[in-house]
Design an enzyme around this catalytic site. Structure first.
Site, PDB file in Angstrom:
ATOM      1  N   MET A  78       0.770  -1.101   0.073  1.00 50.96           N
ATOM      2  CA  MET A  78      -0.003   0.178   0.287  1.00 50.96           C
ATOM      3  C   MET A  78       0.651   0.922   0.288  1.00 50.96           C
ATOM      4  O   MET A  78       2.008   1.173   0.322  1.00 50.96           O
ATOM      5  CB  MET A  78      -0.633  -0.162   1.146  1.00 50.96           C
ATOM      6  N   HIS A  79       0.143   2.225  -0.079  1.00 53.72           N
ATOM      7  CA  HIS A  79       0.958   3.681   0.017  1.00 53.72           C
ATOM      8  C   HIS A  79       1.829   4.475  -0.886  1.00 53.72           C
ATOM      9  O   HIS A  79       2.084   5.509  -1.325  1.00 53.72           O
ATOM     10  CB  HIS A  79       1.129   3.774   1.476  1.00 53.72           C
ATOM     11  N   ASP A 237      -2.237  -4.980   0.609  1.00 62.18           N
ATOM     12  CA  ASP A 237      -2.358  -6.524   1.143  1.00 62.18           C
ATOM     13  C   ASP A 237      -3.040  -6.140   2.461  1.00 62.18           C
ATOM     14  O   ASP A 237      -3.589  -7.666   2.222  1.00 62.18           O
ATOM     15  CB  ASP A 237      -0.673  -6.240   1.106  1.00 62.18           C
TER      16      ASP A 237
END
Length: 490
Positions: A78-79, A237
């Site tokens: 992520m991110h 995830d």
């Protein structure tokens, strides 16, 4: 038919092939490099993700009839910030979730814009790992590159784009960008303005099980797949892993005792705690979830065993731990500072209560208990919001310890379910693909039919009462020590 789950991790892509009965037929992993061009920076080339995924998909499907592949979906790190120009070329290496360059921008969002306004806009506060601070960093430090941006996307969404040509993301992964109004499941106008991005630079949003498109003809030809193979949006995830453990629906819980520790609680309703101690994100099942993340969990035990006790025999060190609920030694598990629920980078690990009589076993016990006490801090916040939680799934390396599972059951007063398969985001991605292709009517139905519980650890009322007293003592330690942490950590 066959379904492919793609887990786009930080060090490798893990690909899983599942058949219509839910049986895992094959797993393939392909590594790619990560670069650290400056201290605290962490970057990858998105093209590596795609090339290794294609290579892995070929290997994954070499022993089956590729015409029977029906769908592909994702769980992804992520991110991360992925930027493309007008010709769909990658502008700069992706800035990853574990990159720490955006401290200044994070402080600006939390302290100048303010945590209350952020919570109102997007239901969360800023962390250096999240995407919006990275966008602000790029705007400030690489203005020429920033001006070239035509598409902003997350890591797994780059794969979906390369496979299908569809510019898309899902609500669960988008929740971690700090650009999504989580409650209303749409991009936040206020955050777009703050970050200097336009709506057309952001992807269209889908539920994790939605079909976003099909394989591009040239990709289908390269893989030997039919062109009608569906591409399903996928999930971040943690949400994908939750699907893979069956943590969907109201009040379901999963605890991960990995390097870091997480407690993931699914909910039918949108909720935010008063201090934003827990992440409030959309879930891959079409609803919501709360998540608490500890920066050090099983890594605390690894540090204690390998660096301090100089042993790799973890099981032997736990053999002498027999008097649960009676330990007078406490351990604060903040080796790397802490995220949930304290959000305090200056917090540090501490042993409290040592005497001349303290034994090696008691200190080992304190480390294991301290991690669970820390996770319970997040559980209590979720309970304060009215979520009824009576049992939890458990996964991660620490879940292999019978003693640690027993501690979780009794410290948290939860039934602890151990599942048969623990393939995390890759399995979650395959399940989302099956749902998107109509194999199951919903994520909840699929998880209920495919995820098997093989063991349940029950809490013991007498031991639970003992641990309740211990936890009340543990709760007092961080508030008492916080001023000292602020003073001694520059």
């Amino acid at each position: 038919m066959f379904y492919i789950g793609v887990d786009l991790g930080t060090s490798a892509v893990k690909l899983l092939l599942m058949d219509s009965e839910g049986k895992i037929r094959k797993i393939v992993s392909k590594q790619y490099p990560i670069s650290f061009p400056h201290p605290g920076w962490s970057e990858q080339n998105p093209v590596d993700w795609y090339e290794k995924s294609i290579e892995g998909i070929r290997e994954l499907t070499e022993d089956i009839n590729r015409q029977e592949v029906a769908g592909i979906s994702f769980g992804g790190q992520m991110h991360g910030l992925v930027t493309l120009d007008g010709q769909d070329e990658v502008i700069r290496p992706a800035i990853l979730w574990n990159d720490g360059r955006s401290t200044k921008e994070t402080d600006y969002l939390n302290e100048v814009i303010g945590k209350e306004r952020l919570s109102e806009y997007i239901a969360n506060i800023a962390f250096t790992g999240f995407t919006a601070p990275k966008i602000l960093w790029m705007k400030e430090n690489e203005p020429d590159q920033f001006a070239r941006i035509r598409k902003i996307m997350l890591p797994k969404d780059y794969l979906a784009y390369r496979l299908s040509g569809v510019f898309c993301s899902d609500y669960s992964d988008a929740s971690g960008m700090l650009l999504l109004d989580v409650k209303h499941r749409c991009w936040s106008e206020e955050m777009m303005e703050l970050c200097g991005v336009r709506r057309d630079q952001l992807p269209d949003l889908y539920e994790s099980y939605d079909v976003v498109g099909t394989l591009k003809p040239e990709v289908a030809s390269e893989l030997g797949f039919p062109e009608q193979v569906k591409i399903i949006a996928g999930a971040g995830d943690n949400a994908a892993a939750a699907v893979g453990t069956g943590t969907v629906g109201e009040g379901m819980c999963n605890i991960s005792l990995g390097t870091s520790g997480t407690i993931f609680i699914s909910s039918e309703h949108f909720r935010v705690d008063q201090n934003n101690a827990l992440h409030s994100f959309a879930h891959a099942d079409g609803q919501y979830h709360l998540m608490g993340c500890m920066l050090s969990a099983a890594s605390c035990n690894k540090w204690w065993m390998e660096e301090i006790l100089k042993t790799s025999d973890f099981a032997k060190e736990q053999e002498g731990i027999l008097r649960l609920g009676e330990n007078q030694v406490f351990y604060l598990p903040y080796l790397m500072g802490e995220r949930s629920p304290h959000n305090d980078p200056k917090a540090r690990a501490v042993f409290v209560g040592l005497t001349m009589d303290t034994t090696r076993e008691e200190m080992t016990q304190a480390v294991l208990e301290g991690v669970v006490f820390g996770l319970r801090d997040s559980l209590e916040i979720a309970r304060s919001l009215g979520i009824s939680i009576t049992r939890t799934r458990i996964c991660g390396g620490g879940a292999k310890s019978p003693l640690w599972k027993k501690m979780v059951a009794n410290i948290m007063n939860l039934k602890v379910d151990v599942i048969k398969s623990e393939e995390g985001p890759a399995l979650g991605g395959a399940i989302l693909a099956a749902v998107g292709c109509g194999e199951y009517e919903s994520v909840e139905e699929a998880a209920g039919r495919l995820i098997r519980v093989v063991e349940t650890v029950e809490p013991d009322p007498e031991l639970t009462e003992k641990y309740e007293n211990c936890y009340r003592k543990f709760q007092k330690l961080y508030p008492a020590l916080k001023p000292l942490f602020q003073e001694i950590i520059s």
